[in-house]
Design an enzyme around this catalytic site. Structure first.
Site, PDB file in Angstrom:
ATOM      1  N   LYS A   7     -36.385 -19.643  72.053  1.00  0.00           N
ATOM      2  CA  LYS A   7     -36.218 -19.518  73.500  1.00  0.00           C
ATOM      3  C   LYS A   7     -37.067 -20.570  74.195  1.00  0.00           C
ATOM      4  O   LYS A   7     -38.261 -20.714  73.910  1.00  0.00           O
ATOM      5  CB  LYS A   7     -36.614 -18.119  73.965  1.00  0.00           C
ATOM      6  CG  LYS A   7     -36.341 -17.878  75.464  1.00  0.00           C
ATOM      7  CD  LYS A   7     -37.527 -18.234  76.323  1.00  0.00           C
ATOM      8  CE  LYS A   7     -37.175 -18.188  77.815  1.00  0.00           C
ATOM      9  NZ  LYS A   7     -38.368 -18.436  78.654  1.00  0.00           N
ATOM     10  N   GLY A  45     -35.725 -21.192  85.508  1.00  0.00           N
ATOM     11  CA  GLY A  45     -36.251 -20.645  86.757  1.00  0.00           C
ATOM     12  C   GLY A  45     -36.535 -21.678  87.827  1.00  0.00           C
ATOM     13  O   GLY A  45     -36.204 -21.480  89.004  1.00  0.00           O
ATOM     14  N   LYS A 216     -43.112 -11.683  78.989  1.00  0.00           N
ATOM     15  CA  LYS A 216     -42.972 -12.362  77.701  1.00  0.00           C
ATOM     16  C   LYS A 216     -43.659 -11.594  76.570  1.00  0.00           C
ATOM     17  O   LYS A 216     -43.080 -11.400  75.501  1.00  0.00           O
ATOM     18  CB  LYS A 216     -43.532 -13.776  77.787  1.00  0.00           C
ATOM     19  CG  LYS A 216     -43.123 -14.687  76.625  1.00  0.00           C
ATOM     20  CD  LYS A 216     -43.668 -16.080  76.808  1.00  0.00           C
ATOM     21  CE  LYS A 216     -43.207 -16.726  78.077  1.00  0.00           C
ATOM     22  NZ  LYS A 216     -41.747 -16.976  78.117  1.00  0.00           N
TER      23      LYS A 216
END
Length: 257
Positions: A7, A45, A216
């Site tokens: 990721k 983001g 996270k």
């Protein structure tokens, strides 16, 4: 074959050639350690913030998650599944990889609404593996955006960390969160090598871990518990860390059940 779900945050696109260097490391691993294959899951983001600001929208977050009203979704979808996804694909091509861009639906992940207060923010329901095994068998690199579609046809913005966890769980894959910091940091801003549930709760309660990092580490812990093994938080700014992890060496913060 061992599958690695990697990721990356959208911040990787803000630094020239950063994604290309990470993809080059993946290509190097594929040559030196051909029993390993990768799936990239990404957010975006900063790009979403810019697009929403340019369109005159204000951005609000709750516990690190972006509140996503329906009227903002075309911009969020365009930024993530459109611009960010294709920019990453382009850099993967430069690194001589064969990317295949897709969203969570193609990856076999069903999405439902998380909380009404968050509007079109989704949560993942682990389903089948979708087309990912076939893509990997073809030698392709799946590049998965964190946009999901529900059974009702609604589109949802999913936290990319949670999306990566769902895909890793569906495939029984290794999971690495590559962020813009080398590791989770303690109160003295020093890297933490290992974290478990007790350590995570303490750091959250004392305000050391907040916002996006809180999401996270919680996601990392849930993934470690589901996968029954450690997952890693490391940095895309040091792409060689990926080779260290594939080679069984330590890099970043390991989160264990």
């Amino acid at each position: 074959m061992k599958t690695w779900v990697i990721k990356v945050g959208g911040a990787v696109l803000n630094q020239d050639d950063a994604a290309t260097e990470l993809f080059k490391e993946m290509a190097k691993i594929a040559t030196c350690h051909p029993s390993n294959q990768f799936i990239l899951v990404h957010g975006g983001g900063a790009l979403v913030d810019r697009w929403l600001s340019d369109a005159g929208f204000a951005t609000a977050k709750h516990q690190g998650l972006r509140i996503s009203p329906k009227e903002q979704m075309p911009y969020i979808i365009g930024a993530l599944s459109g611009c960010a996804n294709k920019q990453l694909m382009a850099q993967a091509i430069v690194a001589n990889l064969q990317p295949f861009g897709c969203s969570l639906y193609e990856a076999g992940i069903t999405v439902t609404q998380k909380l009404k207060a968050l509007a079109q923010v989704g949560q993942c329901q682990v389903g089948k593996a979708g087309v990912l095994p076939e893509l990997l068998a073809m030698g392709r690199l799946p590049v998965v955006s964190s946009i999901g579609i529900g059974p009702d046809g609604q589109l949802y913005n999913v936290n990319a960390d949670e999306a990566a966890e769902a895909i890793a769980s569906a495939l029984g894959a290794e999971l690495v969160f590559m962020t813009d910091v080398e590791a989770v940091l303690d109160k003295n801003k020093q890297p933490i090598r290992h974290l478990n549930a007790e350590g995570i709760n303490m750091l959250i309660e004392t305000g050391v871990i907040v916002g996006g990092m809180e999401v996270k580490v919680k996601t990392s812990l849930r993934a470690a518990q589901c996968l029954r093994r450690g997952v890693y938080i490391s940095s895309w700014q040091k792409p060689e860390n990926l080779s260290f992890l594939v080679g069984g060496k330590h890099a970043g913060t390991q989160v264990t059940p």
